[in-house]
Design an enzyme around this catalytic site. Sequence first.
Site, PDB file in Angstrom:
ATOM      1  N   LYS A   1       1.032  -1.135  -0.359  1.00 19.07           N
ATOM      2  CA  LYS A   1       0.228   0.383   0.207  1.00 19.07           C
ATOM      3  C   LYS A   1       1.073   1.485   0.470  1.00 19.07           C
ATOM      4  O   LYS A   1       1.813   1.526   1.089  1.00 19.07           O
ATOM      5  CB  LYS A   1      -1.396  -0.235   1.284  1.00 19.07           C
ATOM      6  CG  LYS A   1      -2.088   1.065   1.600  1.00 19.07           C
ATOM      7  CD  LYS A   1      -2.415   0.810   2.770  1.00 19.07           C
ATOM      8  CE  LYS A   1      -4.147   2.070   2.549  1.00 19.07           C
ATOM      9  NZ  LYS A   1      -4.858   1.420   3.348  1.00 19.07           N
TER      10      LYS A   1
ATOM     11  N   SER B   1      -9.542   1.945   2.616  1.00 15.94           N
ATOM     12  CA  SER B   1      -9.167   2.366   2.167  1.00 15.94           C
ATOM     13  C   SER B   1      -7.714   1.783   0.986  1.00 15.94           C
ATOM     14  O   SER B   1      -7.002   2.597   0.523  1.00 15.94           O
ATOM     15  CB  SER B   1      -7.721   3.874   1.865  1.00 15.94           C
ATOM     16  OG  SER B   1      -6.800   3.438   3.658  1.00 15.94           O
TER      17      SER B   1
ATOM     18  N   SER C   1      -9.700  -0.274   7.144  1.00 17.50           N
ATOM     19  CA  SER C   1      -9.617  -0.250   5.558  1.00 17.50           C
ATOM     20  C   SER C   1      -8.270  -1.364   5.297  1.00 17.50           C
ATOM     21  O   SER C   1      -8.342  -1.316   3.625  1.00 17.50           O
ATOM     22  CB  SER C   1      -7.818   1.104   6.223  1.00 17.50           C
ATOM     23  OG  SER C   1      -9.128   2.512   5.371  1.00 17.50           O
TER      24      SER C   1
HETATM   25  N1  GLN Z   1     -13.031   4.445   6.427  1.00 18.52           N
HETATM   26  C1  GLN Z   1     -12.642   4.817   7.560  1.00 18.52           C
HETATM   27  C2  GLN Z   1     -12.234   6.222   7.752  1.00 18.52           C
HETATM   28  O1  GLN Z   1     -12.149   6.790   5.999  1.00 18.52           O
HETATM   29  C3  GLN Z   1     -11.335   4.060   7.712  1.00 18.52           C
HETATM   30  C4  GLN Z   1      -9.934   4.711   7.492  1.00 18.52           C
HETATM   31  C5  GLN Z   1      -8.682   3.270   7.527  1.00 18.52           C
HETATM   32  O2  GLN Z   1      -8.933   2.800   8.060  1.00 18.52           O
HETATM   33  N2  GLN Z   1      -7.618   4.059   7.359  1.00 18.52           N
HETATM   34  O3  GLN Z   1     -11.551   6.803   8.512  1.00 18.52           O
END
Ligand code: GLN
Length: 518
Positions: A91, A166, A190
């Site tokens: 990532k 994400s 994410s």
């Molecule tokens: N969807 C969540 C957010 O937007 C989690 C994102 C993540 O785990 N990086 O904060």
Amino acid sequence: MSPLTDDLGKTGLTVAGMLAALRAGQTSSVELTRACLERIDQLDAELGAFLTRTPELALSTAQAADKRWAEWRKDRAIPHAPLLGIPLAIKDLLCLKDVRLTCGSRILDDFIAPYTATAVQRLLDAGMVPLGKTNTDEFAMGSTTENSAYQVTRNPWCLERVPGGSSGGSAAAVAGFLAPAAIGTDTGGSVRQPAAFCGVTGLKPTYGRVSRYGLVAFGSSLDSVGMLCRSAEDIALVFPHMAGVDMLDATSQDMPLPEIRLNETRGLKGLRIGVPSEYFIAGMDAEVETTVRAAIAVLQGLGAQVIEISLPHTEYALPVYYLVAPAEASANLARYDGVRYGMRVGGRSPEETLLSMFEKTRGAGFGAEVKRRIMLGTYALSAGYYDAYYGQAQKVRTLIKSDFDQAFTQVDLIAAPVAPNTAFKFGEHRDDPLAMYLEDVFTLPANLAGVPALAFPAGFNRDGMPVGMQLMGPHFREDMLLRAAHAYQQVTDWHTRVPEGIPEGPIPRAGTKQTQAG
Ligand code: GLN
């Protein structure tokens, strides 16, 4: 098995399959790496999983791995690195030395990582071959990967739908057979939510199990580095090599990883699995509920005892997370000021002040969602509001954690859906941040409590989209999650299905979304 499997060639192998083939001399790391790189070349214009490809680095690493395999073949007494020659996607939120690191943000457009993250380095030391960096919502803020400043990533199961986020690039890469394994990060879901949306298996480890050194910080008390593969078995092979205490991350823990005994023959006999009523709520997709309940029945059929439990503070996880995470993010993102990292706008004319240069740089460099989080977080931390928002959120966070402590005196694991819905169409929630945040209800509690959680495919809905379920466990018991999911995957085949939607020819593109400037 789908007929597409044949066309997958070597990329159709799992990590376990690749290792067996390498050991038996049936393939080479160069062959495996080339197969992945070719598939990336073929499909990634459509899928958009990778932001940066590293083919030269991949091939030179693979050649070195093959040399070491040859030495091992001559003298089997020499131990080989445990994951020698296996391709890996990373990532683009983790540093890989001398390779571009964007975090999906314009503000780091031309930033080159000066060192390698510990989690990445450990997998390289274990012999893995870096294919490139995968797309992410900007600074990991989002649930669809639509917040990337660079490109759209498509769900391999349906190109009109989001891959989740994400870590959407990592999930799409694994689901699309572009890579057998990928690093993701999970601050509020994410790793798990994109794993669920793309039909792959994804582990969010215990907070502190994997070093965060070289991971770009979002919410430092929540961030964890995780793994996406096509089976629990593969995660069990890869994840232990990334884990462990690190001098460079004071929150990493020196806790032994219990041996992951996947092939215990007694099934799941004696395992107590809790099903929290708060995770089956009005408004969630009925097909998700029935699919996850059916999967829980399969676990029961394997000998587990299923017990109804309650995690009474679950409904507060969403407001708590959306105070704590933005508060921490607003502090962490203060470093992108045009002085020390990445892009700078203005600052050259004599009338310009330092402050106006900061404003212009951050105004142009950050996208709309990142700006929203910085504003929310700054507000929650500001004098006069701190106790009412951030302080209060921390207290409720403790209650959420004690829900889990309490539950784990009663049960060994907790089973629940990963998300209330399956992958949605592009743009569905783009203009409604609250609706988007609501999609995170089932993943946020594990991050707030710091417990490990594993998402894996539990079936498909009527539209042919994957439905994910998750198991959550006590701190540092990733081994139990993996064993239970492996037992499930021994008697089901959801995780072996191949998306047939991947087209041969070009398809219409949804258009590239640019970060909103100003
Ligand atoms: N969807 C969540 C957010 O937007 C989690 C994102 C993540 O785990 N990086 O904060």
